[in-house]
Design an enzyme around this catalytic site. Structure first.
Site, PDB file in Angstrom:
ATOM      1  N   CYS A 144       0.821  -1.227   0.000  1.00 40.98           N
ATOM      2  CA  CYS A 144       0.000   0.000   0.000  1.00 40.98           C
ATOM      3  C   CYS A 144       0.849   1.269   0.000  1.00 40.98           C
ATOM      4  O   CYS A 144       0.339   2.354  -0.278  1.00 40.98           O
ATOM      5  CB  CYS A 144      -0.930   0.009   1.207  1.00 40.98           C
ATOM      6  SG  CYS A 144      -2.083  -1.350   1.181  1.00 40.98           S
TER       7      CYS A 144
ATOM      8  N   HIS B 277      -3.489   7.172   3.156  1.00 42.92           N
ATOM      9  CA  HIS B 277      -3.846   5.882   2.565  1.00 42.92           C
ATOM     10  C   HIS B 277      -5.234   5.513   3.099  1.00 42.92           C
ATOM     11  O   HIS B 277      -5.508   5.662   4.289  1.00 42.92           O
ATOM     12  CB  HIS B 277      -2.818   4.823   2.968  1.00 42.92           C
ATOM     13  CG  HIS B 277      -3.218   3.435   2.564  1.00 42.92           C
ATOM     14  ND1 HIS B 277      -3.729   3.144   1.319  1.00 42.92           N
ATOM     15  CD2 HIS B 277      -3.198   2.258   3.254  1.00 42.92           C
ATOM     16  CE1 HIS B 277      -3.993   1.851   1.249  1.00 42.92           C
ATOM     17  NE2 HIS B 277      -3.681   1.298   2.410  1.00 42.92           N
TER      18      HIS B 277
ATOM     19  N   ASN C 247     -10.062  -0.007   0.059  1.00 42.75           N
ATOM     20  CA  ASN C 247      -8.595   0.039   0.104  1.00 42.75           C
ATOM     21  C   ASN C 247      -8.054  -0.403  -1.257  1.00 42.75           C
ATOM     22  O   ASN C 247      -8.131  -1.578  -1.604  1.00 42.75           O
ATOM     23  CB  ASN C 247      -8.095  -0.884   1.228  1.00 42.75           C
ATOM     24  CG  ASN C 247      -6.579  -0.905   1.337  1.00 42.75           C
ATOM     25  OD1 ASN C 247      -5.872  -0.373   0.474  1.00 42.75           O
ATOM     26  ND2 ASN C 247      -6.079  -1.521   2.394  1.00 42.75           N
TER      27      ASN C 247
HETATM   28  N1  ACO Z   1     -18.587  -8.999   8.642  1.00 45.53           N
HETATM   29  C1  ACO Z   1     -19.033  -9.329   9.869  1.00 45.53           C
HETATM   30  N2  ACO Z   1     -18.224  -9.728  10.863  1.00 45.53           N
HETATM   31  C2  ACO Z   1     -16.918  -9.803  10.604  1.00 45.53           C
HETATM   32  C3  ACO Z   1     -16.375  -9.475   9.351  1.00 45.53           C
HETATM   33  C4  ACO Z   1     -17.268  -9.063   8.347  1.00 45.53           C
HETATM   34  N3  ACO Z   1     -16.873  -8.723   7.115  1.00 45.53           N
HETATM   35  N4  ACO Z   1     -15.038  -9.637   9.397  1.00 45.53           N
HETATM   36  C5  ACO Z   1     -14.730 -10.039  10.640  1.00 45.53           C
HETATM   37  N5  ACO Z   1     -15.885 -10.142  11.370  1.00 45.53           N
HETATM   38  C6  ACO Z   1     -16.014 -10.543  12.766  1.00 45.53           C
HETATM   39  C7  ACO Z   1     -14.869 -11.380  13.266  1.00 45.53           C
HETATM   40  O1  ACO Z   1     -15.068 -12.738  12.934  1.00 45.53           O
HETATM   41  C8  ACO Z   1     -14.937 -11.126  14.747  1.00 45.53           C
HETATM   42  O2  ACO Z   1     -15.963 -11.913  15.269  1.00 45.53           O
HETATM   43  P1  ACO Z   1     -15.815 -12.595  16.760  1.00 45.53           P
HETATM   44  O3  ACO Z   1     -15.696 -11.431  17.696  1.00 45.53           O
HETATM   45  O4  ACO Z   1     -17.077 -13.373  16.889  1.00 45.53           O
HETATM   46  O5  ACO Z   1     -14.562 -13.421  16.694  1.00 45.53           O
HETATM   47  C9  ACO Z   1     -15.395  -9.672  14.855  1.00 45.53           C
HETATM   48  O6  ACO Z   1     -15.979  -9.363  13.570  1.00 45.53           O
HETATM   49  C10 ACO Z   1     -14.273  -8.690  15.136  1.00 45.53           C
HETATM   50  O7  ACO Z   1     -13.164  -9.013  14.263  1.00 45.53           O
HETATM   51  P2  ACO Z   1     -11.847  -8.139  14.279  1.00 45.53           P
HETATM   52  O8  ACO Z   1     -10.895  -8.706  13.260  1.00 45.53           O
HETATM   53  O9  ACO Z   1     -11.367  -7.983  15.688  1.00 45.53           O
HETATM   54  O10 ACO Z   1     -12.430  -6.740  13.741  1.00 45.53           O
HETATM   55  P3  ACO Z   1     -11.730  -5.346  13.697  1.00 45.53           P
HETATM   56  O11 ACO Z   1     -12.511  -4.370  14.468  1.00 45.53           O
HETATM   57  O12 ACO Z   1     -10.243  -5.436  13.969  1.00 45.53           O
HETATM   58  O13 ACO Z   1     -11.898  -4.946  12.156  1.00 45.53           O
HETATM   59  C11 ACO Z   1     -10.566  -4.885  10.143  1.00 45.53           C
HETATM   60  C12 ACO Z   1     -11.325  -5.769  11.174  1.00 45.53           C
HETATM   61  C13 ACO Z   1     -11.588  -3.981   9.487  1.00 45.53           C
HETATM   62  C14 ACO Z   1      -9.925  -5.800   9.114  1.00 45.53           C
HETATM   63  C15 ACO Z   1      -9.500  -4.047  10.867  1.00 45.53           C
HETATM   64  O14 ACO Z   1      -8.751  -4.846  11.718  1.00 45.53           O
HETATM   65  C16 ACO Z   1      -8.557  -3.332   9.897  1.00 45.53           C
HETATM   66  O15 ACO Z   1      -8.938  -2.427   9.202  1.00 45.53           O
HETATM   67  N6  ACO Z   1      -7.285  -3.701   9.931  1.00 45.53           N
HETATM   68  C17 ACO Z   1      -6.247  -2.999   9.143  1.00 45.53           C
HETATM   69  C18 ACO Z   1      -6.308  -3.243   7.676  1.00 45.53           C
HETATM   70  C19 ACO Z   1      -5.179  -2.461   7.046  1.00 45.53           C
HETATM   71  O16 ACO Z   1      -4.893  -1.343   7.408  1.00 45.53           O
HETATM   72  N7  ACO Z   1      -4.438  -3.046   6.151  1.00 45.53           N
HETATM   73  C20 ACO Z   1      -3.219  -2.339   5.731  1.00 45.53           C
HETATM   74  C21 ACO Z   1      -3.051  -2.119   4.381  1.00 45.53           C
HETATM   75  S1  ACO Z   1      -3.523  -3.451   3.322  1.00 45.53           S
HETATM   76  C22 ACO Z   1      -2.132  -3.759   2.310  1.00 45.53           C
HETATM   77  O17 ACO Z   1      -1.038  -3.394   2.573  1.00 45.53           O
HETATM   78  C23 ACO Z   1      -2.394  -4.630   1.095  1.00 45.53           C
END
Ligand code: ACO
Length: 322
Positions: free
Chosen positions: A113, A249, A279
């Site tokens: 990214c 980003h 993203n």
């Molecule tokens: N829909 C519904 N529920 C979901 C989904 C979804 N799409 N995805 C995950 N959940 C659930 C999980 O299973 C979990 O359920 P549980 O509590 O029963 O176990 C719950 O939601 C919480 O999951 P988390 O992973 O803790 O959710 P979080 O609040 O961290 O959000 C996210 C997830 C959006 C992916 C976040 O962590 C994020 O944005 N991370 C960073 C991504 C990023 O910046 N990437 C960098 C660049 S990408 C690159 O370089 C290619």
């Protein structure tokens, strides 16, 4: 002192738009979950037969027109991407050929990214040293071809697109500073498990899909992007109150809000495209910049901080006057 300065910008988004409600029919998710956890409402998805150079070329043509230059003036092409058309020739040579120009150096940079920030920081050095008088810099990505559409934890996040800038020498800033960084100790938190020298395997088969420990990535991204922003301001003796725009980003609305908060910047001073684009990896910063410039919010002379964070991890910032 010679600076490099943005002469024009452009972007291209694939025609197909996928909404959150479509994703509700594909995986166990909801529009409400996606909006509140990520800020994404829709994203553009490249067609099956569309390649990253198709997107990059369209963005480049828009930037060339916007800069009012002749394409033959371009003497350097640098493209940030992790999803090139081919292993080789590199994607910048493909774009060079399709633009109908010949001879100038053309190469790609892979920093996930952060690819566009790395590419622009590199091109800036060419312009500052007099090696380039007109550089085309692109961030382009079809990251959705690496995504597993049955994995709700990743498929809701990403989209495709390309953004481009033309930079030229200027006695006035221009790009003021570039700060790049990386730390491979985090390589297992965000990666694609196959490559040319490691079990090359067609995307979408077996476990060939983008892997992400979302929560861990989130924590390091928030921490790193806050310090990256401060590093850029401190190095230049600039107070955060002097910033006109943050062009971040567009990974997640919550990460962007945390960085803006650390800079005491209201969201009105942040260019946001995550709702519309998702993203788009290396394409996200140049597309957001183009959106802000073309809709008239970003004006000539204003102070802008661009920043990104991605797989590796890699990160970087560019402080500039438009
Ligand atoms: N829909 C519904 N529920 C979901 C989904 C979804 N799409 N995805 C995950 N959940 C659930 C999980 O299973 C979990 O359920 P549980 O509590 O029963 O176990 C719950 O939601 C919480 O999951 P988390 O992973 O803790 O959710 P979080 O609040 O961290 O959000 C996210 C997830 C959006 C992916 C976040 O962590 C994020 O944005 N991370 C960073 C991504 C990023 O910046 N990437 C960098 C660049 S990408 C690159 O370089 C290619």
């Amino acid at each position: 002192m010679i600076y490099s300065r943005i002469a024009g910008t452009g972007r291209y988004l694939p025609k197909r738009i996928m909404t959150n409600s479509e994703l509700e029919k594909m995986v166990d998710t909801s529009d409400e979950w996606i909006r509140t956890r990520t800020g994404v409402e829709r994203r553009h998805i490249a067609a099956e037969d569309e390649t990253t150079s198709d997107l990059a070329l369209a963005a480049a043509e828009a930037a060339i027109e916007n800069a009012g230059i002749d394409k033959d003036e371009i003497d350097l092409i640098v493209i940030g991407t992790t999803t090139p058309d081919l292993v080789f020739p590199n994607i910048a040579t493909l774009v060079q050929y399709r633009l109908g120009i010949h001879g100038c150096p053309a190469f790609s940079i892979e920093a996930a990214c952060t690819g566009f920030i790395y590419a622009l920081a590199t091109a800036d050095k060419f312009v500052r040293t007099g090696a380039s008088k007109c550089a085309l810099v692109i961030g382009a990505e079809i990251i959705t071809k690496l995504v597993d559409w049955t994995d709700r934890s990743t498929c809701v996040l990403f989209g495709d697109g390309a953004g481009a800038v033309i930079i030229k020498p200027s006695e006035e800033p221009g790009i003021i500073s570039c700060h790049l960084g990386a730390d491979g100790q985090y390589r297992d938190l965000l990666y694609y498990p196959y490559g040319v020298s490691k079990d090359l395997c067609k995307a979408g088969t077996g476990d060939a899909r983008l892997m992400m420990s979302g929560n861990e990535v989130f924590k390091v991204a928030v921490k790193t992007l806050g310090s990256v922003a401060e590093e850029a301001l401190t190095a230049n003796g600039i107070d955060k109150s002097q910033l006109d725009w943050l062009v971040p980003h567009q990974a997640n609305m919550r990460i962007i809000s945390a960085t803006a908060k650390r800079l005491d910047m209201p969201l009105e001073k942040v260019i946001l495209t995550v709702q519309e684009h998702g993203n788009t990896s290396a394409a996200s910063v140049p597309m957001a910049l183009d959106v802000g410039i073309r809709d008239g919010r970003i004006k000539r002379g204003q102070l802008i901080l661009m920043e990104a964070f991605g797989g590796g991890f890699t990160w970087g910032s560019i402080l500039m006057r438009y």
